[in-house]
Design a protein around this motif. Structure first.
Motif: not given
Length: 496
Positions: A153-158
């Motif tokens: 999902y968007l915002c799943a990573g750093a």
């Protein structure tokens, strides 16, 4: 419209959740970030099931098995900093494990049903702030035949896991100028993209305990002033005037730039994503890259679990996962993932204007627009690896270091903690530009935890470079070739 509350901690209503679904957020993690449900004092214990039920009822295209819970965050119950500070820590050994174990692969039920486009001029791998800001800037220049691939999902990573700090205080001219331009672009973000990112320029206050750290601050302040950044070296007493209540224990000097600040990470990323979609860019979430088809020194296709995409150019903007993706094209990158942990407390009345960092220890903390203390601290023993679990070791070390500088927050309760990955290169500088042997595979990674604040300026310049054909020193200075040639310029203003 229903004003019935589903999250009493954060005053999230049924209508708020429905609005998130209408905007395309069809999974619990994304709805949590868009509405703020589950981020209050109960951490979702009273509202999680209600939101899941709303999703299942309102998101018509959603399969029942796609309604999966969001990732639980420690501590189990809100816990005072002073209690956490009392936990024993063996500093002689590296940190191990962590909870919860983050998903390496997202549930297949969340994967869109249809195939990806069969061809595109540009494919960007990575839907974080770097990939989306580049796609947006390409679209501004008329290049809208762009596909952005994001595995979760968007915002799943750093991009969704950082503390939101943005600063001009760096140790090299290139990063100083990029940061200045980025903050200028952030000031106009709400006007240009219609999303408020809550930019607050309360400054960055760096503290130094050791003489060598003090010298570094003094040397870099001269460089900052040369490039128009108003950093000034101040005494511990002057630092205490800026943040009343600071003990300044063992601190010998400080550096302060009032034009640095903090923004809200999630809104920043969503603004770029919405800007991309409005201009015709295709943003494909829950899509895994499986490999590449290459020939004659070019990437011809990107292979995904939803089909292949023929393309002219591929941009690798996957942050700490970039080396893993690059290996699929037989390219070796020197980046290494390193866990950095962070936490958030219950909200307090505003008392802390700047982001404060003890540069020697890697401690940093600020106060969000909602009043929470948000902060983290590097661990010199942290091994490399894609571990994003949360540890008692971190929160104990952070609580001790924070209460050493701000004793009056000892009774403040920690609500949640989480981990993210720094994308670390040998010289603490990014990897940009063309890949030797695969001319149309462009690199956009290796920002060592500061890609979030550099993205607007880097993306602006990269889009101009890609569409105009004009040369830009940025993409030769920070090219992958420098590691073979030995032309390294080390950045030394890394927190943690």
């Amino acid at each position: 419209m229903s004003k019935a509350l589903v999250c009493t901690c954060e005053d999230v209503t049924v209508t708020d959740v429905e609005h998130a679904i209408e905007r395309g957020y069809h999974d619990v993690e994304s709805v949590k970030r868009y509405t703020g449900f589950g981020t209050g004092i109960c951490q979702g214990k009273s509202c999680h099931s209600a939101v899941a039920a709303l999703l299942q009822r309102k998101a018509q295209a959603l399969k029942p098995e796609a309604v999966v819970p969001f990732t639980p965050r420690p501590p189990l119950y809100p816990t005072e900093l002073r209690l956490l500070a009392s936990a024993p820590v063996d500093e002689s050994v590296p940190p191990m494990g962590g909870v919860p174990q983050e998903l390496e692969h997202f549930p297949s039920a969340l994967r869109p049903a249809g195939p990806v486009p069969q061809k595109a001029k540009v494919v960007i791998i990575g839907g974080g702030i770097m990939g989306l800001s580049l796609a947006y800037n390409l679209a501004l220049r008329g290049e809208t035949d762009v596909v952005v691939l994001e595995r979760g999902y968007l915002c799943a990573g750093a991009s969704g896991r950082n503390g939101g700090g943005v600063r001009m205080q760096w140790g090299t001219p290139a990063l100083i100028e990029l940061a200045k331009r980025s903050i200028d672009l952030m000031k106009g973000f709400a006007r240009d993209l219609g999303v408020n990112v809550w930019l607050r320029q309360g400054g960055y206050l760096f503290l130094a305990k050791r003489k060598d750290t003090a010298y570094r601050l003094e040397r870099n302040a001269v460089l900052h002033n040369k490039y128009g950044v108003p950093t000034r070296i101040i005494t511990p007493d002057a630092a205490r005037d800026i943040v009343p209540g600071l003990t300044l224990k063992d601190c010998v000097t400080a550096a302060y730039n009032p034009e640095d600040g903090v923004i809200f990470p999630w809104a920043f990323l969503w603004g770029y994503a919405q800007g991309c979609v409005k201009r015709g860019v295709k943003v494909e979430t829950y899509t895994n890259v499986l490999g590449f088809e290459t020939s004659n020194g070019q990437v011809r296709k990107v292979k995904t679990d939803r089909g292949d995409i023929a393309c002219d150019t591929v941009v690798l903007a996957s942050g700490a996962w970039s080396p893993q993706v690059a290996k699929l094209a037989d390219v070796t990158l020197p980046n290494e993932p390193h866990r950095h942990e962070i936490l958030s407390t219950e909200p307090l009345k505003p008392f802390l204007s700047p982001l404060v960092s003890v540069l020697d220890t890697g401690l940093y903390f600020s106060q969000s627009m909602r009043g929470e203390i948000v902060g983290g601290m590097g661990d010199p023993k942290e091994p490399s690896g894609p571990n994003m679990g949360s540890t008692l070791r971190f929160v104990a070390r952070f609580a001790r270091a924070l209460t050493e500088q701000l004793p009056h927050v000892g009774q403040v309760k920690v609500l949640r903690q989480w981990g993210g990955l720094y994308d670390v290169t040998p010289d603490n500088n990014p990897i940009l530009g063309r890949t030797p042997g695969l001319d149309n595979l462009l690199q956009l990674s290796g920002f060592v935890g500061h890609g979030f604040m550099m993205a607007p300026a880097v993306a602006e310049r990269m889009a101009q470079w890609m569409t105009s054909g004009a040369s830009d020193d940025l993409f030769t200075r920070f090219s992958l070739r420098r590691f073979e040639e030995g032309t390294l310029e080390r950045e030394d203003m890394i927190i943690g």
